[in-house]
Design an enzyme around this catalytic site. Structure first.
Site, short mmCIF file in Angstrom:
data_model
loop_
_atom_site.label_atom_id
_atom_site.label_comp_id
_atom_site.label_asym_id
_atom_site.label_seq_id
_atom_site.Cartn_x
_atom_site.Cartn_y
_atom_site.Cartn_z
N GLY A 183 0.77 -1.23 0.00
CA GLY A 183 0.00 0.00 0.00
C GLY A 183 0.80 1.28 0.00
O GLY A 183 0.24 2.35 -0.25
N ASP A 184 2.10 1.22 0.27
CA ASP A 184 2.95 2.42 0.24
C ASP A 184 4.37 2.00 -0.11
O ASP A 184 5.34 2.39 0.54
CB ASP A 184 2.91 3.13 1.59
CG ASP A 184 3.56 4.52 1.55
OD1 ASP A 184 3.71 5.08 0.43
OD2 ASP A 184 3.91 5.05 2.62
N LEU A 185 4.50 1.21 -1.17
CA LEU A 185 5.76 0.54 -1.47
C LEU A 185 6.68 1.38 -2.35
O LEU A 185 7.02 1.01 -3.46
CB LEU A 185 5.48 -0.82 -2.12
CG LEU A 185 6.66 -1.80 -2.17
CD1 LEU A 185 7.19 -2.10 -0.79
CD2 LEU A 185 6.25 -3.08 -2.88
#
Length: 278
Positions: A183-185
């Protein structure tokens, strides 16, 4: 300052600065365990959710490696310390394969059964079963309104993003089941250690697997081509996925506008233009 972690005395602790609303610390416990801590008394839920996301990602056999959560609660998140090393092509390939396995583990729906956070921004994790609609209503429009209300986007900017939202069914590509995504890679959330890559700071939820890959492309990542090639050996991507990178990047770009202001406005509008909004 911490005095103990999970009942073990803290031997030493050093401040590493701050990020968003939390202070960052490195330390060592009396048993020799090195640790990393985030402390933010006013944002306890966000840190608890981060721990939940790490546990959820870490459940997948041979999935993405995550640090061990040593303690959480009362506005504190304590993780094992990961000594860093130079990124290698072999480590990137292994991360690609592990990321594919994590995505394929799936999720019950788009969204998650816990409240979402991206840094200090709330994420609407309301469950959904149709990704284009879910992405538009629970990822893009909330941040679009926030950026507009803060004055970081003008009315014409909002209209440009809305043009993309009006075409999202056409732009979204083939339907896929919910994937178990980080989700926030972005590259800063990958730690490269001697034993391979470890991912940190997730905004984990059931999402579209192309979103993680698009985030890796947003600011670049070491040996990214090798990572993606290894990923596709395990989980081939739908045709035209590179054409959809800009669509998936709209969410992190809107988040950056909300967090940092107008400095990301031009990049957001450029992504919209690439998606046919003029």
């Amino acid at each position: 300052m911490l005095t103990e972690v999970a009942g073990v005395e803290v031997r030493s602790q050093t401040a590493l600065g701050s990020s968003h609303a939390w202070t960052l610390h490195r330390g060592e416990l009396a048993d020799g365990q090195g640790f990393f801590a985030k402390i933010a008394p006013g944002h306890s839920e966000a840190l608890d959710v981060e721990a939940t996301g790490l546990h959820w990602l870490g459940e997948v056999p041979n999935g993405v490696p995550v640090p061990e959560v040593l303690a959480t609660g009362a506005g504190t998140l304590v993780l094992e310390w990961i000594p860093e090393a130079r990124p290698s092509a072999d480590a990137a390939e292994e991360l690609g394969r592990r990321l594919a396995r994590t995505h394929l583990a799936g999720a019950e729906s788009f969204g998650a059964p816990w409240p979402g956070w991206l840094a200090t921004l709330p994420l609407d994790n309301t469950a959904g079963d149709h990704w284009p609609t879910w992405f538009a209503e629970h990822r893009l429009r909330p941040y679009l309104r926030r950026a507009r209300d803060a004055g970081s986007l003008h009315a014409q900017d909002v209209a440009t993003v809305e043009k993309v939202l009006g075409r999202i069914e056409h732009l979204a590509g083939p339907a896929e089941p919910p994937a178990r995504i980080h989700g926030d890679l972005w590259a800063g959330n990958i730690l490269w250690s001697r034993s391979g890559a470890v991912v940190i700071d997730p905004a984990a939820h059931g999402g579209h697997r192309e979103s993680d890959l698009a985030m890796l492309h947003l600011f670049g990542a070491p040996h990214l081509d090798r990572l993606v090639h290894a990923y596709t050996e395990i989980a081939p991507l739908a045709e035209g996925w590179r054409d959809r990178i800009a669509l998936h990047q709209l969410h992190p770009l809107l988040a950056h506008v909300c967090l940092f202001g107008t400095s990301y406005r031009a990049q957001l509008l450029q992504a919209c233009t690439g998606l046919g909004a003029r």
